[in-house]
Design a protein around this motif. Sequence first.
Motif, PDB file in Angstrom:
ATOM      1  N   GLY A  99       0.798  -1.218   0.000  1.00 11.47           N
ATOM      2  CA  GLY A  99       0.000   0.000   0.000  1.00 11.47           C
ATOM      3  C   GLY A  99       0.827   1.263   0.000  1.00 11.47           C
ATOM      4  O   GLY A  99       0.284   2.373   0.113  1.00 11.47           O
ATOM      5  N   ASP A 100       2.150   1.138  -0.150  1.00 10.57           N
ATOM      6  CA  ASP A 100       3.026   2.306  -0.177  1.00 10.57           C
ATOM      7  C   ASP A 100       3.063   2.928  -1.571  1.00 10.57           C
ATOM      8  O   ASP A 100       3.064   2.207  -2.581  1.00 10.57           O
ATOM      9  CB  ASP A 100       4.453   1.921   0.212  1.00 10.57           C
ATOM     10  CG  ASP A 100       4.565   1.474   1.658  1.00 10.57           C
ATOM     11  OD1 ASP A 100       3.687   1.850   2.462  1.00 10.57           O
ATOM     12  OD2 ASP A 100       5.522   0.748   1.986  1.00 10.57           O
ATOM     13  N   VAL A 101       3.104   4.247  -1.626  1.00  9.45           N
ATOM     14  CA  VAL A 101       3.287   4.947  -2.896  1.00  9.45           C
ATOM     15  C   VAL A 101       4.776   4.913  -3.232  1.00  9.45           C
ATOM     16  O   VAL A 101       5.602   5.471  -2.513  1.00  9.45           O
ATOM     17  CB  VAL A 101       2.790   6.400  -2.813  1.00  9.45           C
ATOM     18  CG1 VAL A 101       3.067   7.148  -4.117  1.00  9.45           C
ATOM     19  CG2 VAL A 101       1.293   6.437  -2.497  1.00  9.45           C
ATOM     20  N   VAL A 102       5.126   4.261  -4.333  1.00 13.98           N
ATOM     21  CA  VAL A 102       6.536   4.096  -4.704  1.00 13.98           C
ATOM     22  C   VAL A 102       6.911   4.945  -5.921  1.00 13.98           C
ATOM     23  O   VAL A 102       8.060   4.928  -6.354  1.00 13.98           O
ATOM     24  CB  VAL A 102       6.855   2.611  -4.979  1.00 13.98           C
ATOM     25  CG1 VAL A 102       6.698   1.798  -3.704  1.00 13.98           C
ATOM     26  CG2 VAL A 102       5.964   2.048  -6.087  1.00 13.98           C
ATOM     27  N   GLY A 103       5.966   5.683  -6.449  1.00 13.22           N
ATOM     28  CA  GLY A 103       6.240   6.579  -7.570  1.00 13.22           C
ATOM     29  C   GLY A 103       5.069   7.523  -7.757  1.00 13.22           C
ATOM     30  O   GLY A 103       3.917   7.153  -7.513  1.00 13.22           O
ATOM     31  N   ARG A 104       5.355   8.756  -8.164  1.00 16.80           N
ATOM     32  CA  ARG A 104       4.289   9.739  -8.351  1.00 16.80           C
ATOM     33  C   ARG A 104       4.704  10.733  -9.435  1.00 16.80           C
ATOM     34  O   ARG A 104       5.867  11.154  -9.503  1.00 16.80           O
ATOM     35  CB  ARG A 104       4.005  10.493  -7.049  1.00 16.80           C
ATOM     36  CG  ARG A 104       2.899  11.559  -7.150  1.00 16.80           C
ATOM     37  CD  ARG A 104       2.739  12.290  -5.831  1.00 16.80           C
ATOM     38  NE  ARG A 104       1.861  13.432  -5.937  1.00 16.80           N
ATOM     39  CZ  ARG A 104       0.545  13.425  -5.690  1.00 16.80           C
ATOM     40  NH1 ARG A 104      -0.029  12.308  -5.293  1.00 16.80           N
ATOM     41  NH2 ARG A 104      -0.191  14.513  -5.802  1.00 16.80           N
ATOM     42  N   SER A 105       3.755  11.092 -10.268  1.00 19.41           N
ATOM     43  CA  SER A 105       3.985  12.093 -11.298  1.00 19.41           C
ATOM     44  C   SER A 105       2.693  12.882 -11.487  1.00 19.41           C
ATOM     45  O   SER A 105       1.594  12.321 -11.345  1.00 19.41           O
ATOM     46  CB  SER A 105       4.399  11.434 -12.618  1.00 19.41           C
ATOM     47  OG  SER A 105       4.609  12.401 -13.627  1.00 19.41           O
TER      48      SER A 105
END
Length: 371
Positions: A99-105
């Motif tokens: 459930g971790d955010v490992v990338g964002r754009s």
Amino acid sequence: MDLVRATTDERVLRTLMEHRRLTRAELAVLIGISKPTAGESVRRLTEAGLIADTGVRTPGGRGRGRVGSYFGLAENIGTALAVSIAPDGVVAEAVDAYGDVVGRSEREISRPVHPDEVADGVSSVVAKICGSVATPLLAVVSAADPVDRITGRLVHLPDSPFLVGDLDPVELLAPHVAGPVVVDNDVNWAAQAEHAHADGPLDDFAYLYLGEGLGLALVNDGEVRRGATGLAGEIAHLITDGPGSRAMPLTDVFAGLGLHRPGSSAIDVDRLLLTAGHDHGLRQALARAISGVLAAVVALADPTTVVIGGPWGTDPAILAAVRDAFERARRHVPIRPAATIVQPSLAGARADATHRLRSAVVAAAHRTEHL
């Protein structure tokens, strides 16, 4: 025997998803199985490439028992995409099975909205994410427009404030993911976030979103009810009490109060909040219109609670006025502000993406059992 092994492997995977890293002995205790059974499951899942030895060891020796190895999910097990398409821009996140955010754009969208710019924005943020994370196995998309539940395409409705043409998120994202692309409108995702993070039972409620656009989600027995085509909850044209006590569609109330953006059916949120802060009459007019809509929702859907979200729906003065007006209705239920206020639709899509990713990992384990 295959069913027993598959069930054990699923429990091991889901326990690791919750606790991140565990030894064989800890898995046995948490799941309630024998150490040999836990060890065999760990062996199978390791050989399948679904979990891996983290390289971390427990203290051992000098009366503290044997050294134990910690296991966790394999790093290349895959990710899921959560994508938000909204008036203020496009956001894409990659989440792992923890459930971790490992990338964002993210990318802003100019006003007025141009469909080609939105499509380019979706493609570019997703491509950027996919270049830096493990292969996305699926995608979940939140769109600030009505969504056809069968095709996933965005739907044109009169006076919708965020029309982006004949956008097909499924077609745009399919080249970037290995599995399905799920699309729903932003208010439904916000309602799912509210359900997931509620302080206590919240299985039957109506979620009213009040922002640049207007929307409603109906949740019954913990499930969002979308209607035959996915357009349940589109309340902009519901008849209510407008200025001068005239009956009119809800969207026309804001036109009559001079609260639309110039040349658009979008509500000017900043102007609404600024004016409503000192104009008692405006607050009362808004409250009567919203109360009329809620009365119809309660009569038809029978929720136990109404949750109000959105940038002006949670304003304390406006919320208090709506409560006062609604309490005078023949049938009314409690009203409370939304608990999830930071990008609630993205939060709902992210939670669903995590859930679907975990199920995909478990399904991969079941397929391995039958090889």
